[in-house]
Design a protein around this motif. Structure first.
Motif, PDB file in Angstrom:
ATOM      1  N   ALA A 148       0.835  -1.209   0.000  1.00  0.00           N
ATOM      2  CA  ALA A 148       0.000   0.000   0.000  1.00  0.00           C
ATOM      3  C   ALA A 148       0.868   1.257   0.000  1.00  0.00           C
ATOM      4  CB  ALA A 148      -0.940   0.000   1.196  1.00  0.00           C
ATOM      5  N   HIS A 149       1.979   1.218   0.742  1.00  0.00           N
ATOM      6  CA  HIS A 149       2.871   2.380   0.789  1.00  0.00           C
ATOM      7  C   HIS A 149       3.711   2.495  -0.488  1.00  0.00           C
ATOM      8  CE1 HIS A 149       2.510   2.355   5.432  1.00  0.00           C
ATOM      9  NE2 HIS A 149       1.591   3.116   4.873  1.00  0.00           N
ATOM     10  N   GLU A 150       4.031   1.377  -1.117  1.00  0.00           N
ATOM     11  CA  GLU A 150       4.757   1.416  -2.394  1.00  0.00           C
ATOM     12  C   GLU A 150       3.875   1.959  -3.511  1.00  0.00           C
ATOM     13  OE1 GLU A 150       5.844  -2.703  -2.686  1.00  0.00           O
ATOM     14  OE2 GLU A 150       7.623  -2.455  -1.425  1.00  0.00           O
ATOM     15  N   LYS A 151       2.589   1.585  -3.501  1.00  0.00           N
ATOM     16  CA  LYS A 151       1.658   1.979  -4.565  1.00  0.00           C
ATOM     17  C   LYS A 151       0.894   3.261  -4.248  1.00  0.00           C
ATOM     18  CE  LYS A 151       0.965  -2.730  -6.247  1.00  0.00           C
ATOM     19  NZ  LYS A 151      -0.005  -3.828  -6.429  1.00  0.00           N
ATOM     20  N   ASN A 185      15.491   1.862  14.165  1.00  0.00           N
ATOM     21  CA  ASN A 185      15.322   0.750  13.227  1.00  0.00           C
ATOM     22  C   ASN A 185      14.062   0.842  12.367  1.00  0.00           C
ATOM     23  OD1 ASN A 185      13.507   0.326  15.287  1.00  0.00           O
ATOM     24  ND2 ASN A 185      13.907  -1.859  15.491  1.00  0.00           N
ATOM     25  N   LYS A 186      13.301   1.933  12.428  1.00  0.00           N
ATOM     26  CA  LYS A 186      12.079   2.073  11.631  1.00  0.00           C
ATOM     27  C   LYS A 186      12.430   2.129  10.148  1.00  0.00           C
ATOM     28  CE  LYS A 186       8.506   2.572  14.329  1.00  0.00           C
ATOM     29  NZ  LYS A 186       7.445   1.598  14.291  1.00  0.00           N
ATOM     30  N   TYR A 187      11.587   1.526   9.303  1.00  0.00           N
ATOM     31  CA  TYR A 187      11.906   1.464   7.872  1.00  0.00           C
ATOM     32  C   TYR A 187      11.725   2.798   7.159  1.00  0.00           C
ATOM     33  CZ  TYR A 187       6.884   0.913   6.845  1.00  0.00           C
ATOM     34  OH  TYR A 187       5.526   1.098   6.742  1.00  0.00           O
ATOM     35  N   HIS A 188      11.042   3.734   7.769  1.00  0.00           N
ATOM     36  CA  HIS A 188      11.047   5.106   7.267  1.00  0.00           C
ATOM     37  C   HIS A 188      10.966   6.067   8.450  1.00  0.00           C
ATOM     38  CE1 HIS A 188       6.795   6.066   7.928  1.00  0.00           C
ATOM     39  NE2 HIS A 188       6.496   4.880   7.461  1.00  0.00           N
ATOM     40  N   SER A 189      11.492   7.248   8.261  1.00  0.00           N
ATOM     41  CA  SER A 189      11.457   8.328   9.258  1.00  0.00           C
ATOM     42  C   SER A 189      12.069   7.950  10.610  1.00  0.00           C
ATOM     43  CB  SER A 189      10.018   8.813   9.454  1.00  0.00           C
ATOM     44  OG  SER A 189       9.405   9.087   8.218  1.00  0.00           O
ATOM     45  N   PRO A 190      13.201   7.204  10.626  1.00  0.00           N
ATOM     46  CA  PRO A 190      13.806   6.871  11.917  1.00  0.00           C
ATOM     47  C   PRO A 190      14.322   8.117  12.629  1.00  0.00           C
ATOM     48  CG  PRO A 190      15.318   6.332  10.147  1.00  0.00           C
ATOM     49  CD  PRO A 190      14.015   6.743   9.503  1.00  0.00           C
ATOM     50  N   LEU A 191      14.187   8.103  13.947  1.00  0.00           N
ATOM     51  CA  LEU A 191      14.678   9.157  14.851  1.00  0.00           C
ATOM     52  C   LEU A 191      14.031  10.521  14.642  1.00  0.00           C
ATOM     53  CD1 LEU A 191      18.460   8.206  15.087  1.00  0.00           C
ATOM     54  CD2 LEU A 191      16.594   7.619  16.657  1.00  0.00           C
ATOM     55  N   LEU A 192      12.938  10.567  13.894  1.00  0.00           N
ATOM     56  CA  LEU A 192      12.202  11.832  13.755  1.00  0.00           C
ATOM     57  C   LEU A 192      11.113  11.896  14.818  1.00  0.00           C
ATOM     58  CD1 LEU A 192      11.847  12.223   9.885  1.00  0.00           C
ATOM     59  CD2 LEU A 192      13.612  13.129  11.417  1.00  0.00           C
ATOM     60  N   TRP A 193      10.777  13.117  15.215  1.00  0.00           N
ATOM     61  CA  TRP A 193       9.735  13.348  16.212  1.00  0.00           C
ATOM     62  C   TRP A 193       8.371  13.333  15.546  1.00  0.00           C
ATOM     63  CZ3 TRP A 193      10.593  13.133  21.279  1.00  0.00           C
ATOM     64  CH2 TRP A 193      11.912  13.249  21.717  1.00  0.00           C
ATOM     65  N   THR A 194       7.385  12.842  16.289  1.00  0.00           N
ATOM     66  CA  THR A 194       6.031  12.734  15.753  1.00  0.00           C
ATOM     67  C   THR A 194       5.029  12.729  16.913  1.00  0.00           C
ATOM     68  OG1 THR A 194       4.747  11.561  14.060  1.00  0.00           O
ATOM     69  CG2 THR A 194       5.954  10.189  15.666  1.00  0.00           C
ATOM     70  N   ASN A 195       3.748  12.581  16.580  1.00  0.00           N
ATOM     71  CA  ASN A 195       2.713  12.540  17.618  1.00  0.00           C
ATOM     72  C   ASN A 195       2.876  11.290  18.482  1.00  0.00           C
ATOM     73  OD1 ASN A 195       1.745  11.688  14.846  1.00  0.00           O
ATOM     74  ND2 ASN A 195       0.276  10.629  16.135  1.00  0.00           N
ATOM     75  N   ASP A 197      11.536   9.897   1.148  1.00  0.00           N
ATOM     76  CA  ASP A 197      12.761   9.807   0.347  1.00  0.00           C
ATOM     77  C   ASP A 197      13.030   8.395  -0.162  1.00  0.00           C
ATOM     78  OD1 ASP A 197      13.187  12.487   0.797  1.00  0.00           O
ATOM     79  OD2 ASP A 197      14.609  12.176   2.436  1.00  0.00           O
ATOM     80  N   ASN A 198      12.528   7.380   0.546  1.00  0.00           N
ATOM     81  CA  ASN A 198      12.818   5.990   0.173  1.00  0.00           C
ATOM     82  C   ASN A 198      11.851   5.417  -0.868  1.00  0.00           C
ATOM     83  OD1 ASN A 198      10.517   5.571   1.665  1.00  0.00           O
ATOM     84  ND2 ASN A 198      11.469   4.276   3.209  1.00  0.00           N
ATOM     85  N   GLY A 199      11.008   6.273  -1.475  1.00  0.00           N
ATOM     86  CA  GLY A 199      10.098   5.822  -2.517  1.00  0.00           C
ATOM     87  C   GLY A 199       8.730   5.389  -2.017  1.00  0.00           C
ATOM     88  N   LEU A 200       8.550   5.306  -0.715  1.00  0.00           N
ATOM     89  CA  LEU A 200       7.242   4.958  -0.153  1.00  0.00           C
ATOM     90  C   LEU A 200       6.396   6.224  -0.004  1.00  0.00           C
ATOM     91  CD1 LEU A 200       8.400   2.491   2.648  1.00  0.00           C
ATOM     92  CD2 LEU A 200       7.602   1.941   0.340  1.00  0.00           C
ATOM     93  N   THR A 201       5.075   6.042   0.019  1.00  0.00           N
ATOM     94  CA  THR A 201       4.156   7.173   0.181  1.00  0.00           C
ATOM     95  C   THR A 201       3.061   6.806   1.159  1.00  0.00           C
ATOM     96  OG1 THR A 201       4.556   7.909  -2.083  1.00  0.00           O
ATOM     97  CG2 THR A 201       2.554   8.728  -1.026  1.00  0.00           C
ATOM     98  N   GLU A 202       2.812   7.696   2.106  1.00  0.00           N
ATOM     99  CA  GLU A 202       1.640   7.566   2.975  1.00  0.00           C
ATOM    100  C   GLU A 202       0.490   8.258   2.259  1.00  0.00           C
ATOM    101  OE1 GLU A 202       1.339   5.982   5.741  1.00  0.00           O
ATOM    102  OE2 GLU A 202       3.128   6.153   6.973  1.00  0.00           O
TER     103      GLU A 202
END
Length: 179
Positions: free
Chosen positions: A24-27, A53-63, A106-111
């Motif tokens: 779903a994130h690739e498409k 170790n998150k596959y996207h957005s590691p070490l970023l702050w979020t809710n 940046d890694n080609g995935l999309t939310e």
């Protein structure tokens, strides 16, 4: 571990199928998601820093936490489940609003999500799951807004979108209560 499916939805939030999360994130397929904001009695919001170790957005702050509902699970049930899995505590949640957003990485995935935004209240320390969360902190919403403006690269793409709506919701609530 088996990959989880996400619930594909149309713009009216009606389920139209299931798909593995990565696919779903690739498409960039529209799917149901949720975002939880935990606040305390001082009006601060609990933020989490995503694990390294998150596959996207590691070490970023979020809710406080966010994820995807499972088939047959209500938005509130999903929010409570993930809050316990990531932050190690339980609290009541209330759904505030939902909206659709799209955020490429940046890694080609999309939310591409129809996101259900929820709020809950908690006064204690979380018991973070180090596989999911590197750190956490309390911040006042105005300070978060200012920090995002100064250092947007420190925050997840979706949080910057969602937080703007959450912040406006808090302002509208304040105006309604004072008026």
């Amino acid at each position: 571990m088996k990959e989880e499916n996400v619930i594909l939805v149309n713009e009216a939030d009606e389920p139209i199928g299931l798909m593995p999360k990565m696919e779903a994130h690739e498409k960039a397929v529209l799917h149901r998601a949720f975002s939880v904001f935990i606040m305390n009695g001082k009006g601060e919001t609990m933020l989490q820093q995503r694990a390294r170790n998150k596959y996207h957005s590691p070490l970023l702050w979020t809710n406080t936490c966010c994820s995807h509902q499972r088939s047959g699970e209500s938005n509130i049930e999903a929010g409570k489940r993930r809050l316990l899995e990531e932050m190690g505590f339980k609290t009541d949640l209330k759904e505030l609003f939902s909206f659709i957003y799209k955020a490429p990485f940046d890694n080609g995935l999309t939310e591409h999500e129809l996101d259900h935004v929820m709020v809950g209240y908690y006064e204690d320390f979380p018991k973070i799951n180090p596989n999911e969360v590197a750190d956490w902190k309390w911040m006042h919403p105005k300070d978060i807004k200012d920090d995002i403006a100064k250092k947007p690269e420190d925050y997840t793409a979706w949080f910057k979108i969602i937080f703007e709506r959450f912040y406006n919701h808090l302002l509208e609530k304040t105006v309604r209560n004072e008026g």
